[in-house]
Write an enzyme that holds these catalytic residues in place. Structure first.
Site, mmCIF file in Angstrom:
data_model
loop_
_atom_site.group_PDB
_atom_site.id
_atom_site.type_symbol
_atom_site.label_atom_id
_atom_site.label_comp_id
_atom_site.label_asym_id
_atom_site.label_seq_id
_atom_site.Cartn_x
_atom_site.Cartn_y
_atom_site.Cartn_z
ATOM 1 N N HIS A 242 0.848 -1.191 0.000
ATOM 2 C CA HIS A 242 0.000 0.000 0.000
ATOM 3 C C HIS A 242 0.885 1.243 0.000
ATOM 4 O O HIS A 242 1.905 1.272 0.682
ATOM 5 C CB HIS A 242 -0.912 0.019 1.244
ATOM 6 C CG HIS A 242 -2.098 0.913 1.090
ATOM 7 N ND1 HIS A 242 -2.011 2.269 1.259
ATOM 8 C CD2 HIS A 242 -3.378 0.643 0.754
ATOM 9 C CE1 HIS A 242 -3.194 2.806 1.039
ATOM 10 N NE2 HIS A 242 -4.044 1.842 0.727
ATOM 11 N N GLU B 181 -7.688 -5.132 0.484
ATOM 12 C CA GLU B 181 -8.341 -5.991 -0.509
ATOM 13 C C GLU B 181 -8.193 -7.475 -0.184
ATOM 14 O O GLU B 181 -8.958 -8.289 -0.690
ATOM 15 C CB GLU B 181 -7.764 -5.724 -1.909
ATOM 16 C CG GLU B 181 -7.719 -4.279 -2.328
ATOM 17 C CD GLU B 181 -9.068 -3.710 -2.669
ATOM 18 O OE1 GLU B 181 -10.077 -4.197 -2.125
ATOM 19 O OE2 GLU B 181 -9.113 -2.768 -3.473
#
Ligand code: ACO
Length: 385
Positions: free
Chosen positions: A266, A320
């Site tokens: 991320h 996710e």
């Protein structure tokens, strides 16, 4: 990166930030992403204070109106969304005219555009946001059901926003555990600082465009697999690996081919993604134990492989990863994962549109020109000479 500009650019050295990493592009009081400390905070509330248990209407109330509602679910938002839930005849006709073979994400992009019927102006209004939040799921599920040869199911006024999404999708009331898991999903995906799609939305609003147009651009940005397009790919990965013993080889081969492992890494979080930790807990409650065990093995093996390949990168599983396990467990098909992410984010997009317009300045960065310097001559005589 420090680079020397060509003769056309300014004389001083320019600092280029590819990917705008570390660039602070504005001020916001909507949400704070604590990338070093595993935090996500909505207007001062740690998301762990809200999830599980706080209804989406109340989170939307907090994000849009600035303070928590007087009761849960927020009576103000419940009423406003119910009032805004009926799409215009044009939006209904446009949705029914879509090719049923379109993937739902492509359909949703057109649906957001259809919402903009010329009556959404600048500055954006709260009522525009209510229409965006309330009508997007109605039109998306109408499209999905039509593509499956099924009639549209009208929303039920006594159901909450998330329960209505499942009801209008499946044509029956969802089990309370499914609604609770999806409500947590909507809460956790409602906003996330200056993420790529929100940035695009704010750029569009900064030009005095309208919310429907800005949201269409935002969805086009969310779609990419480096952003909101990853979760169905996480599920594909888990299905392809199949059993825990196969994880090591599958992951090694994938990384050796130079391909990404979706659900890991991320830009903002250089520590655990707090949403991922919450989804891991929810997955343990709603998913089959063997699916959770497989995901946990893939997480462990994937992190080890990525950290070995990029020792300084500080890579963790992102939102996710376990959210894909949760969405699968509650019976959403993978082609609806990213559209569902977008439905949850319509609240954050609205809050950012209102905030951008409240203190607007056109967002228009510079670029360092690195092409040939001024002074080249066209190779043939020009006609007017
Ligand atoms: N798989 C393979 N390699 C990876 C991954 C991954 N999931 N994540 C990072 N890396 C690599 C990068 O390619 C980079 O390699 P390099 O130094 O050889 O160029 C190195 O690790 C360092 O990565 P960062 O610079 O820390 O990551 P960056 O901020 O550029 O990217 C991103 C973040 C785009 C999300 C990346 O981690 C990625 O592509 N992940 C997979 C896609 C994904 O899961 N997207 C969903 C993100 S969550 C969301 O947006 C809602």
């Amino acid at each position: 990166m420090l680079a020397r500009p060509c003769a056309l650019a300014v004389a001083a050295e320019v600092r280029v930030s590819a990917g705008l990493e570390g660039v602070v592009a504005g001020r916001s009081s909507i949400s704070w992403v604590g990338g070093e400390t595993s935090d996500l905070v909505y207007r001062g509330f740690d998301v762990r204070e809200l999830v599980p248990g706080v209804p989406y209407e109340s989170v939307a109330h907090l994000l849009l109106l600035g303070e928590p509602p007087e009761a849960d679910p927020s009576p103000v938002l419940t009423e406003a969304l119910a009032r805004a839930r009926t799409p215009s005849a044009g939006a209904l006709a446009g949705t029914d005219a879509l090719d049923p073979k379109l993937p739902p994400l492509e359909a949703l992009r057109t649906i957001l555009s259809l919402l903009g019927d010329g009556s959404w102006g600048y500055p954006p209004r709260l009522e525009d946001g209510y229409r965006l939040i309330a009508q997007s799921p109605v039109l998306l599920t109408r499209f999905v059901r039509r593509a499956r040869g099924l009639p549209a199911v009208p929303p039920r006024p006594e159901l909450g926003h998330v329960a209505n999404y499942l009801h209008t999708l499946h044509g029956r009331e969802a089990a309370p555990q499914q609604v609770a898991a999806l409500e947590a999903y909507f809460d956790l995906l409602a906003d996330h600082g200056m993420n790529a799609s929100t940035f695009v939305l704010r750029i569009a609003i900064s030009t005095h465009s309208d919310l429907a147009s800005a949201a269409t651009g935002a969805l086009g940005t969310l779609k990419g697999p480096l952003h909101g397009g990853a979760p169905s790919r996480v599920l594909e990965m888990l299905r392809a690996i199949g059993r825990p013993e196969a994880a090591e080889r599958w992951i090694a081969e994938r990384l050796a081919r130079g391909e990404l492992l979706y659900g890991f890494g991320h830009r903002a979080y250089k520590s655990e993604d707090p949403r991922g930790l919450l989804f891991h807990e929810i997955a343990r409650r709603v998913a089959a134990p063997e699916r959770v065990e497989l995901a946990e093995t893939v997480e462990r093996v994937g992190l080890a492989a990525l950290r070995a390949a990029h020792p300084t990168a500080r890579i963790f599983a992102n939102v996710e990863f376990y959210s894909a396990v949760v969405l699968d467990a509650i019976g959403l098909p993978p082609e609806l994962f990213t559209p569902t992410f977008a439905l949850a984010r319509t609240t954050g997009w609205t809050a950012h549109a209102l905030e951008q317009a409240s203190d607007n300045r056109l967002i228009r960065p510079d670029v360092e020109y690195v092409g040939p310097p001024k002074g080249r001559r066209w190779p043939r005589p020009r006609r007017d000479r």
